[in-house]
Design a protein around this motif. Structure first.
Motif, PDB file in Angstrom:
ATOM      1  N   GLY A 155       0.834  -1.192   0.000  1.00 39.51           N
ATOM      2  CA  GLY A 155       0.000   0.000   0.000  1.00 39.51           C
ATOM      3  C   GLY A 155       0.863   1.234   0.000  1.00 39.51           C
ATOM      4  O   GLY A 155       2.093   1.155   0.057  1.00 39.51           O
ATOM      5  N   GLU A 156       0.238   2.382  -0.072  1.00 41.66           N
ATOM      6  CA  GLU A 156       0.955   3.657  -0.014  1.00 41.66           C
ATOM      7  C   GLU A 156       2.074   3.722  -1.057  1.00 41.66           C
ATOM      8  O   GLU A 156       3.113   4.337  -0.823  1.00 41.66           O
ATOM      9  CB  GLU A 156       1.548   3.908   1.387  1.00 41.66           C
ATOM     10  CG  GLU A 156       0.667   3.577   2.562  1.00 41.66           C
ATOM     11  CD  GLU A 156      -0.674   4.296   2.547  1.00 41.66           C
ATOM     12  OE1 GLU A 156      -0.719   5.504   2.254  1.00 41.66           O
ATOM     13  OE2 GLU A 156      -1.690   3.633   2.820  1.00 41.66           O
ATOM     14  N   GLY A 157       1.882   3.043  -2.196  1.00 38.81           N
ATOM     15  CA  GLY A 157       2.897   3.056  -3.248  1.00 38.81           C
ATOM     16  C   GLY A 157       4.098   2.164  -2.975  1.00 38.81           C
ATOM     17  O   GLY A 157       5.123   2.275  -3.632  1.00 38.81           O
ATOM     18  N   CYS A 158       3.964   1.273  -2.006  1.00 36.83           N
ATOM     19  CA  CYS A 158       5.078   0.405  -1.602  1.00 36.83           C
ATOM     20  C   CYS A 158       4.643  -1.056  -1.707  1.00 36.83           C
ATOM     21  O   CYS A 158       3.678  -1.463  -1.060  1.00 36.83           O
ATOM     22  CB  CYS A 158       5.484   0.736  -0.164  1.00 36.83           C
ATOM     23  SG  CYS A 158       6.897  -0.191   0.451  1.00 36.83           S
ATOM     24  N   GLN A 159       5.357  -1.837  -2.507  1.00 31.21           N
ATOM     25  CA  GLN A 159       5.045  -3.254  -2.700  1.00 31.21           C
ATOM     26  C   GLN A 159       5.766  -4.098  -1.649  1.00 31.21           C
ATOM     27  O   GLN A 159       6.981  -4.023  -1.526  1.00 31.21           O
ATOM     28  CB  GLN A 159       5.471  -3.697  -4.100  1.00 31.21           C
ATOM     29  CG  GLN A 159       5.213  -5.152  -4.406  1.00 31.21           C
ATOM     30  CD  GLN A 159       3.737  -5.483  -4.549  1.00 31.21           C
ATOM     31  OE1 GLN A 159       2.966  -4.702  -5.085  1.00 31.21           O
ATOM     32  NE2 GLN A 159       3.339  -6.626  -4.043  1.00 31.21           N
ATOM     33  N   VAL A 190       8.569  -2.967  11.657  1.00 29.23           N
ATOM     34  CA  VAL A 190       9.200  -2.999  10.341  1.00 29.23           C
ATOM     35  C   VAL A 190       8.898  -1.707   9.583  1.00 29.23           C
ATOM     36  O   VAL A 190       7.782  -1.190   9.633  1.00 29.23           O
ATOM     37  CB  VAL A 190       8.679  -4.210   9.521  1.00 29.23           C
ATOM     38  CG1 VAL A 190       9.134  -4.141   8.070  1.00 29.23           C
ATOM     39  CG2 VAL A 190       9.127  -5.527  10.157  1.00 29.23           C
ATOM     40  N   LEU A 191       9.910  -1.216   8.869  1.00 31.12           N
ATOM     41  CA  LEU A 191       9.762  -0.083   7.952  1.00 31.12           C
ATOM     42  C   LEU A 191      10.179  -0.540   6.563  1.00 31.12           C
ATOM     43  O   LEU A 191      11.259  -1.111   6.396  1.00 31.12           O
ATOM     44  CB  LEU A 191      10.659   1.091   8.374  1.00 31.12           C
ATOM     45  CG  LEU A 191      10.885   2.178   7.314  1.00 31.12           C
ATOM     46  CD1 LEU A 191       9.590   2.931   7.000  1.00 31.12           C
ATOM     47  CD2 LEU A 191      11.983   3.138   7.752  1.00 31.12           C
ATOM     48  N   PHE A 192       9.310  -0.286   5.581  1.00 32.63           N
ATOM     49  CA  PHE A 192       9.686  -0.439   4.180  1.00 32.63           C
ATOM     50  C   PHE A 192       9.699   0.947   3.568  1.00 32.63           C
ATOM     51  O   PHE A 192       8.748   1.721   3.739  1.00 32.63           O
ATOM     52  CB  PHE A 192       8.692  -1.332   3.415  1.00 32.63           C
ATOM     53  CG  PHE A 192       8.867  -2.783   3.714  1.00 32.63           C
ATOM     54  CD1 PHE A 192       9.943  -3.487   3.200  1.00 32.63           C
ATOM     55  CD2 PHE A 192       7.971  -3.449   4.512  1.00 32.63           C
ATOM     56  CE1 PHE A 192      10.116  -4.833   3.489  1.00 32.63           C
ATOM     57  CE2 PHE A 192       8.124  -4.791   4.807  1.00 32.63           C
ATOM     58  CZ  PHE A 192       9.202  -5.486   4.292  1.00 32.63           C
ATOM     59  N   HIS A 193      10.789   1.267   2.847  1.00 36.00           N
ATOM     60  CA  HIS A 193      10.907   2.588   2.232  1.00 36.00           C
ATOM     61  C   HIS A 193      11.331   2.436   0.777  1.00 36.00           C
ATOM     62  O   HIS A 193      11.829   1.389   0.366  1.00 36.00           O
ATOM     63  CB  HIS A 193      11.916   3.462   2.996  1.00 36.00           C
ATOM     64  CG  HIS A 193      13.312   2.931   2.940  1.00 36.00           C
ATOM     65  ND1 HIS A 193      14.156   3.189   1.879  1.00 36.00           N
ATOM     66  CD2 HIS A 193      13.989   2.133   3.790  1.00 36.00           C
ATOM     67  CE1 HIS A 193      15.309   2.576   2.094  1.00 36.00           C
ATOM     68  NE2 HIS A 193      15.240   1.922   3.239  1.00 36.00           N
ATOM     69  N   CYS A 210      10.949  -1.193  -0.488  1.00 33.22           N
ATOM     70  CA  CYS A 210       9.733  -1.476  -1.235  1.00 33.22           C
ATOM     71  C   CYS A 210      10.095  -2.172  -2.538  1.00 33.22           C
ATOM     72  O   CYS A 210      11.125  -1.870  -3.146  1.00 33.22           O
ATOM     73  CB  CYS A 210       8.990  -0.187  -1.576  1.00 33.22           C
ATOM     74  SG  CYS A 210       8.438   0.768  -0.163  1.00 33.22           S
ATOM     75  N   GLY A 211       9.239  -3.100  -2.967  1.00 28.75           N
ATOM     76  CA  GLY A 211       9.366  -3.681  -4.293  1.00 28.75           C
ATOM     77  C   GLY A 211      10.410  -4.752  -4.489  1.00 28.75           C
ATOM     78  O   GLY A 211      10.514  -5.315  -5.576  1.00 28.75           O
ATOM     79  N   ARG A 212      11.177  -5.086  -3.474  1.00 29.49           N
ATOM     80  CA  ARG A 212      12.181  -6.145  -3.616  1.00 29.49           C
ATOM     81  C   ARG A 212      11.509  -7.502  -3.381  1.00 29.49           C
ATOM     82  O   ARG A 212      10.734  -7.655  -2.444  1.00 29.49           O
ATOM     83  CB  ARG A 212      13.310  -5.963  -2.595  1.00 29.49           C
ATOM     84  CG  ARG A 212      14.029  -4.633  -2.756  1.00 29.49           C
ATOM     85  CD  ARG A 212      15.440  -4.841  -3.267  1.00 29.49           C
ATOM     86  NE  ARG A 212      16.050  -3.610  -3.708  1.00 29.49           N
ATOM     87  CZ  ARG A 212      16.933  -2.922  -3.025  1.00 29.49           C
ATOM     88  NH1 ARG A 212      17.311  -3.325  -1.831  1.00 29.49           N
ATOM     89  NH2 ARG A 212      17.468  -1.828  -3.523  1.00 29.49           N
ATOM     90  N   LYS A 213      11.823  -8.467  -4.198  1.00 25.22           N
ATOM     91  CA  LYS A 213      11.248  -9.816  -4.055  1.00 25.22           C
ATOM     92  C   LYS A 213      11.567 -10.373  -2.669  1.00 25.22           C
ATOM     93  O   LYS A 213      12.659 -10.166  -2.157  1.00 25.22           O
ATOM     94  CB  LYS A 213      11.807 -10.762  -5.127  1.00 25.22           C
ATOM     95  CG  LYS A 213      11.509 -10.324  -6.538  1.00 25.22           C
ATOM     96  CD  LYS A 213      10.061 -10.526  -6.878  1.00 25.22           C
ATOM     97  CE  LYS A 213       9.794 -10.147  -8.330  1.00 25.22           C
ATOM     98  NZ  LYS A 213       8.401  -9.965  -8.615  1.00 25.22           N
ATOM     99  N   ARG A 214      10.588 -11.041  -2.059  1.00 27.90           N
ATOM    100  CA  ARG A 214      10.726 -11.663  -0.728  1.00 27.90           C
ATOM    101  C   ARG A 214      11.141 -10.655   0.346  1.00 27.90           C
ATOM    102  O   ARG A 214      11.759 -11.020   1.339  1.00 27.90           O
ATOM    103  CB  ARG A 214      11.750 -12.810  -0.749  1.00 27.90           C
ATOM    104  CG  ARG A 214      11.290 -14.079  -1.406  1.00 27.90           C
ATOM    105  CD  ARG A 214      12.237 -15.255  -1.128  1.00 27.90           C
ATOM    106  NE  ARG A 214      11.876 -15.930   0.109  1.00 27.90           N
ATOM    107  CZ  ARG A 214      12.592 -15.897   1.227  1.00 27.90           C
ATOM    108  NH1 ARG A 214      13.698 -15.234   1.303  1.00 27.90           N
ATOM    109  NH2 ARG A 214      12.184 -16.553   2.290  1.00 27.90           N
ATOM    110  N   ASN A 215      10.829  -9.363   0.165  1.00 28.82           N
ATOM    111  CA  ASN A 215      11.322  -8.353   1.099  1.00 28.82           C
ATOM    112  C   ASN A 215      10.889  -8.615   2.548  1.00 28.82           C
ATOM    113  O   ASN A 215      11.705  -8.490   3.461  1.00 28.82           O
ATOM    114  CB  ASN A 215      11.000  -6.930   0.644  1.00 28.82           C
ATOM    115  CG  ASN A 215       9.553  -6.678   0.292  1.00 28.82           C
ATOM    116  OD1 ASN A 215       8.694  -7.548   0.431  1.00 28.82           O
ATOM    117  ND2 ASN A 215       9.276  -5.478  -0.197  1.00 28.82           N
ATOM    118  N   LEU A 216       9.657  -8.996   2.781  1.00 29.49           N
ATOM    119  CA  LEU A 216       9.207  -9.234   4.155  1.00 29.49           C
ATOM    120  C   LEU A 216       9.803 -10.528   4.710  1.00 29.49           C
ATOM    121  O   LEU A 216      10.337 -10.541   5.822  1.00 29.49           O
ATOM    122  CB  LEU A 216       7.679  -9.262   4.217  1.00 29.49           C
ATOM    123  CG  LEU A 216       7.068  -9.437   5.599  1.00 29.49           C
ATOM    124  CD1 LEU A 216       7.569  -8.368   6.579  1.00 29.49           C
ATOM    125  CD2 LEU A 216       5.546  -9.406   5.517  1.00 29.49           C
TER     126      LEU A 216
END
Length: 170
Positions: free
Chosen positions: A27-31, A120-123, A154-160
């Protein structure tokens, strides 16, 4: 969107509005990818939930809950999403408020396991640091202890899954 889940996850679902339940951490433009995240999970759109409760104040974007059966822990993951640059102090405040919220809805773990909180923070484009020397100490205070904030892109495969695995929570 209520699912057939174990007792702990059902407890979480019962604590929130069904409109706040979602199947995505993006969400918020972040995958954010849910690859290799346990299929038994609950994800809350925290913005919607705070609005449904009439609560104001800063809060994170998503909240993920799942069981780590191998370690007998219940994991609560408040997730802040920033498609651009994140402000360190803003992220801290949102995650601290969201951790307090998570603690109010997490099940009482009398059966021997514990609830573990993992902010967690994704940026998308970095972090504006209040004090650049404290990058290694990007923490929030929760229940009298500092908790390390896990940081991903954001947007990196398997990021979480990569973040949670590296920290020992998957």
């Amino acid at each position: 969107m209520r699912l057939n889940l174990n007792k702990s996850l059902t407890h979480i679902q019962e604590q929130v509005s069904s409109d706040s339940l979602t199947n995505s951490c993006s969400g918020e433009g972040c995958q954010v990818y849910l690859t290799d995240i346990p299929s038994q999970k609950v994800i809350i759109d925290v913005e919607k939930e705070f609005d449904a409760r009439g609560e104001s104040g800063k809060r994170c974007d998503r909240m993920l809950f799942y069981d780590n059966d191998a370690k007998k822990t219940f994991i609560a993951v408040p997730i802040e999403l920033k498609s651009g640059k994140a402000e360190e102090s803003d992220v801290r405040e949102k995650l601290e408020n969201s951790l307090k919220f998570a603690a109010t809805i997490a099940p009482n773990r009398k059966e021997g396991g514990e609830t573990v909180y993992v902010p967690v923070l994704f940026h998308g484009r970095g972090i504006n640091w209040t004090n650049p020397r404290h990058r290694q100490q990007f923490t929030v205070n929760f229940q009298g202890k500092p908790l390390q904030i896990l940081i991903g892109r954001c947007g990196r495969k398997r990021n979480l899954a990569n973040l949670l695995s590296e920290a020992g929570y998957l």
